[in-house]
Structures are given as structure tokens and as C-alpha cells.
Design a protein around this motif. Structure first.
Motif, PDB file in Angstrom:
ATOM      1  N   PHE A 282       0.822  -1.217   0.000  1.00 18.38           N
ATOM      2  CA  PHE A 282       0.000   0.000   0.000  1.00 18.38           C
ATOM      3  C   PHE A 282       0.856   1.269   0.000  1.00 18.38           C
ATOM      4  N   ASP A 283       2.175   1.087  -0.164  1.00 18.03           N
ATOM      5  CA  ASP A 283       3.101   2.213  -0.213  1.00 18.03           C
ATOM      6  C   ASP A 283       2.945   3.129   1.004  1.00 18.03           C
ATOM      7  N   MET A 284       3.050   2.497   2.172  1.00 16.01           N
ATOM      8  CA  MET A 284       2.909   3.195   3.446  1.00 16.01           C
ATOM      9  C   MET A 284       4.090   2.824   4.333  1.00 16.01           C
ATOM     10  N   PHE A 285       4.268   3.592   5.399  1.00 15.48           N
ATOM     11  CA  PHE A 285       5.208   3.208   6.445  1.00 15.48           C
ATOM     12  C   PHE A 285       4.518   2.187   7.338  1.00 15.48           C
ATOM     13  N   SER A 286       5.293   1.302   7.946  1.00 17.79           N
ATOM     14  CA  SER A 286       4.713   0.331   8.883  1.00 17.79           C
ATOM     15  C   SER A 286       3.958   1.035   9.997  1.00 17.79           C
ATOM     16  N   SER A 287       4.476   2.166  10.447  1.00 20.30           N
ATOM     17  CA  SER A 287       3.804   2.910  11.521  1.00 20.30           C
ATOM     18  C   SER A 287       2.417   3.385  11.082  1.00 20.30           C
ATOM     19  N   GLU A 288       2.261   3.716   9.816  1.00 18.76           N
ATOM     20  CA  GLU A 288       0.950   4.138   9.309  1.00 18.76           C
ATOM     21  C   GLU A 288      -0.024   2.953   9.279  1.00 18.76           C
ATOM     22  N   VAL A 289       0.489   1.782   8.949  1.00 20.00           N
ATOM     23  CA  VAL A 289      -0.360   0.588   8.965  1.00 20.00           C
ATOM     24  C   VAL A 289      -0.799   0.304  10.395  1.00 20.00           C
ATOM     25  N   TYR A 290       0.147   0.393  11.355  1.00 25.75           N
ATOM     26  CA  TYR A 290      -0.207   0.185  12.764  1.00 25.75           C
ATOM     27  C   TYR A 290      -1.224   1.223  13.233  1.00 25.75           C
ATOM     28  N   GLU A 291      -1.052   2.474  12.852  1.00 29.39           N
ATOM     29  CA  GLU A 291      -2.008   3.522  13.233  1.00 29.39           C
ATOM     30  C   GLU A 291      -3.400   3.195  12.714  1.00 29.39           C
ATOM     31  N   THR A 292      -3.470   2.776  11.470  1.00 29.15           N
ATOM     32  CA  THR A 292      -4.761   2.421  10.871  1.00 29.15           C
ATOM     33  C   THR A 292      -5.363   1.221  11.590  1.00 29.15           C
ATOM     34  N   ALA A 293      -4.572   0.189  11.789  1.00 32.67           N
ATOM     35  CA  ALA A 293      -5.063  -1.030  12.429  1.00 32.67           C
ATOM     36  C   ALA A 293      -5.538  -0.760  13.858  1.00 32.67           C
ATOM     37  N   SER A 294      -4.816   0.072  14.587  1.00 32.85           N
ATOM     38  CA  SER A 294      -5.173   0.318  15.991  1.00 32.85           C
ATOM     39  C   SER A 294      -6.463   1.110  16.141  1.00 32.85           C
ATOM     40  N   PHE A 295      -6.905   1.763  15.074  1.00 35.09           N
ATOM     41  CA  PHE A 295      -8.155   2.519  15.119  1.00 35.09           C
ATOM     42  C   PHE A 295      -9.362   1.584  15.198  1.00 35.09           C
ATOM     43  N   TYR A 296      -9.257   0.420  14.594  1.00 34.12           N
ATOM     44  CA  TYR A 296     -10.382  -0.511  14.499  1.00 34.12           C
ATOM     45  C   TYR A 296     -10.284  -1.594  15.559  1.00 34.12           C
ATOM     46  N   SER A 297     -11.324  -1.717  16.394  1.00 40.53           N
ATOM     47  CA  SER A 297     -11.281  -2.695  17.479  1.00 40.53           C
ATOM     48  C   SER A 297     -11.319  -4.132  16.977  1.00 40.53           C
ATOM     49  N   MET A 298     -11.779  -4.346  15.749  1.00 38.89           N
ATOM     50  CA  MET A 298     -11.830  -5.714  15.244  1.00 38.89           C
ATOM     51  C   MET A 298     -10.489  -6.199  14.702  1.00 38.89           C
ATOM     52  N   ILE A 299      -9.527  -5.303  14.578  1.00 41.01           N
ATOM     53  CA  ILE A 299      -8.185  -5.689  14.148  1.00 41.01           C
ATOM     54  C   ILE A 299      -7.343  -5.944  15.395  1.00 41.01           C
ATOM     55  N   LYS A 300      -6.813  -7.133  15.491  1.00 42.63           N
ATOM     56  CA  LYS A 300      -6.001  -7.525  16.643  1.00 42.63           C
ATOM     57  C   LYS A 300      -4.526  -7.447  16.264  1.00 42.63           C
ATOM     58  N   LEU A 301      -3.741  -6.801  17.099  1.00 40.58           N
ATOM     59  CA  LEU A 301      -2.306  -6.654  16.846  1.00 40.58           C
ATOM     60  C   LEU A 301      -1.470  -7.589  17.710  1.00 40.58           C
ATOM     61  N   ALA A 302      -2.132  -8.441  18.455  1.00 41.38           N
ATOM     62  CA  ALA A 302      -1.449  -9.431  19.283  1.00 41.38           C
ATOM     63  C   ALA A 302      -2.316 -10.683  19.306  1.00 41.38           C
ATOM     64  N   PRO A 303      -1.706 -11.828  19.509  1.00 45.36           N
ATOM     65  CA  PRO A 303      -2.516 -13.051  19.549  1.00 45.36           C
ATOM     66  C   PRO A 303      -3.486 -13.021  20.722  1.00 45.36           C
ATOM     67  N   PRO A 304      -4.657 -13.641  20.571  1.00 48.22           N
ATOM     68  CA  PRO A 304      -5.595 -13.704  21.690  1.00 48.22           C
ATOM     69  C   PRO A 304      -4.948 -14.416  22.873  1.00 48.22           C
ATOM     70  N   GLU A 305      -5.305 -13.989  24.057  1.00 48.80           N
ATOM     71  CA  GLU A 305      -4.707 -14.596  25.248  1.00 48.80           C
ATOM     72  C   GLU A 305      -5.276 -15.976  25.525  1.00 48.80           C
ATOM     73  N   GLY A 306      -6.570 -16.151  25.275  1.00 49.52           N
ATOM     74  CA  GLY A 306      -7.197 -17.446  25.496  1.00 49.52           C
ATOM     75  C   GLY A 306      -7.436 -18.165  24.182  1.00 49.52           C
ATOM     76  N   LYS A 307      -7.542 -19.476  24.251  1.00 51.60           N
ATOM     77  CA  LYS A 307      -7.822 -20.249  23.039  1.00 51.60           C
ATOM     78  C   LYS A 307      -9.165 -19.845  22.453  1.00 51.60           C
ATOM     79  N   THR A 308     -10.107 -19.529  23.314  1.00 49.25           N
ATOM     80  CA  THR A 308     -11.421 -19.052  22.903  1.00 49.25           C
ATOM     81  C   THR A 308     -11.550 -17.609  23.351  1.00 49.25           C
ATOM     82  N   GLU A 309     -11.759 -16.723  22.383  1.00 48.15           N
ATOM     83  CA  GLU A 309     -11.879 -15.295  22.679  1.00 48.15           C
ATOM     84  C   GLU A 309     -13.345 -14.883  22.589  1.00 48.15           C
ATOM     85  N   ILE A 310     -13.864 -14.351  23.677  1.00 45.29           N
ATOM     86  CA  ILE A 310     -15.240 -13.887  23.736  1.00 45.29           C
ATOM     87  C   ILE A 310     -15.211 -12.367  23.844  1.00 45.29           C
TER      88      ILE A 310
END
Length: 151
Positions: A44-72
């Protein structure tokens, strides 16, 4: 860059853009990996920081693995609250023996909030391992947790 990342990004780039690409890549690994972020930045011709900024805006985008095997995740929106999400939250907490924001000691379940799921007409709503459940009641969620998740 992994060839599979490039294929997913190419497929979603034209039809929906970066958000669709993020969701598709997240589906592969359960969260947006560092390698996926770098692939998105390149394509997308962006900096990684811009991708992280975009991703962190949306709660449905996870930037870390879920802590539990089943995430509720329960919707934190006003319509779900008015429709009784507090009672559903209490039922999950009682069934799992944890509070919202926690993970069970055995690592099988984590429980948290998500922003609006867009299902206000069928509130309260929650997501279990990326599967949507609507019109939830304490009884329905208790039944799901007793074994209905595997069905």
C-alpha cells in the motif's frame, strides 16, 4: 514477504482496500502479525507505523494473539447495553469465573469488549472466535459456554 500474504493483499486491495486486506490477513493467523504489517506497508506504499495507526483505530483488528484459546468479545455499544448486555456479561463472568478483561487460569477463555458490531437490531451481540452471536441472553450464553461452541 510471504507469497500467501502477497496473494491475499492483491486479492483484497482492488475490492476493498487496506481494511479488507487487514481482516483477511488476520483471519490466517488470528491477529495481524508483524510480517503481515510489513507486507501491507509495502503493497500500500505506506510506512509500517501508518499501517499500525490504521489497524489500531479498528477494534476488530487484533495486533497481538488472543490470550485465550477461545476469545469472547461483547459489544460495548449503547444499544447492546440498553438491550441487556450487562446481564450477559454477568452470566459469562459467572460461568467462566473471570471478570471482563481477564483470561481463565487454564488459558482456554479470554473475555473482553469490542466496539459496535453493527447488529443493533439484534442486540445484545457478541463474538466468539470471530463468529457472531446475536439476541443474546444470559441463558443463551450459558448454554454456549456449556458445550455449544463445539457444535
Amino acid at each position: 514477504m510471504k507469497a500467501e500474504y502477497k496473494e491475499v493483499i492483491t486479492r483484497t486491495k482492488e475490492s476493498g482496500g487496506i481494511l479488507d486486506a487487514m481482516l483477511a490477513l488476520q483471519e490466517k493467523d488470528g491477529y495481524l502479525t508483524r510480517e503481515a504489517v510489513e507486507a501491507l506497508a509495502k503493497e500500500f506504499d505506506m510506512f509500517s507505523s501508518e499501517v499500525y495507526e490504521t489497524a489500531s483505530f479498528y477494534s476488530m483488528i487484533k495486533l497481538a494473539p488472543p490470550e485465550g484459546k477461545t476469545e469472547i468479545l461483547i459489544c460495548h455499544g449503547a444499544p447492546c447495553h440498553v438491550a441487556g448486555s450487562a446481564e450477559v456479561i454477568a452470566a459469562v463472568e459467572k460461568a467462566l469465573g473471570i471478570k471482563i478483561g481477564e483470561t481463565t487460569k487454564d488459558g482456554n477463555y479470554s473475555f473482553g469488549y469490542t466496539e459496535c458490531l453493527g447488529q443493533c437490531q439484534a442486540a445484545p451481540s457478541l463474538v466468539i472466535n470471530r463468529k457472531l452471536y446475536t439476541d443474546m441472553t444470559p441463558e443463551k450464553v450459558t448454554e454456549l459456554l456449556k458445550g455449544g461452541l463445539d457444535k
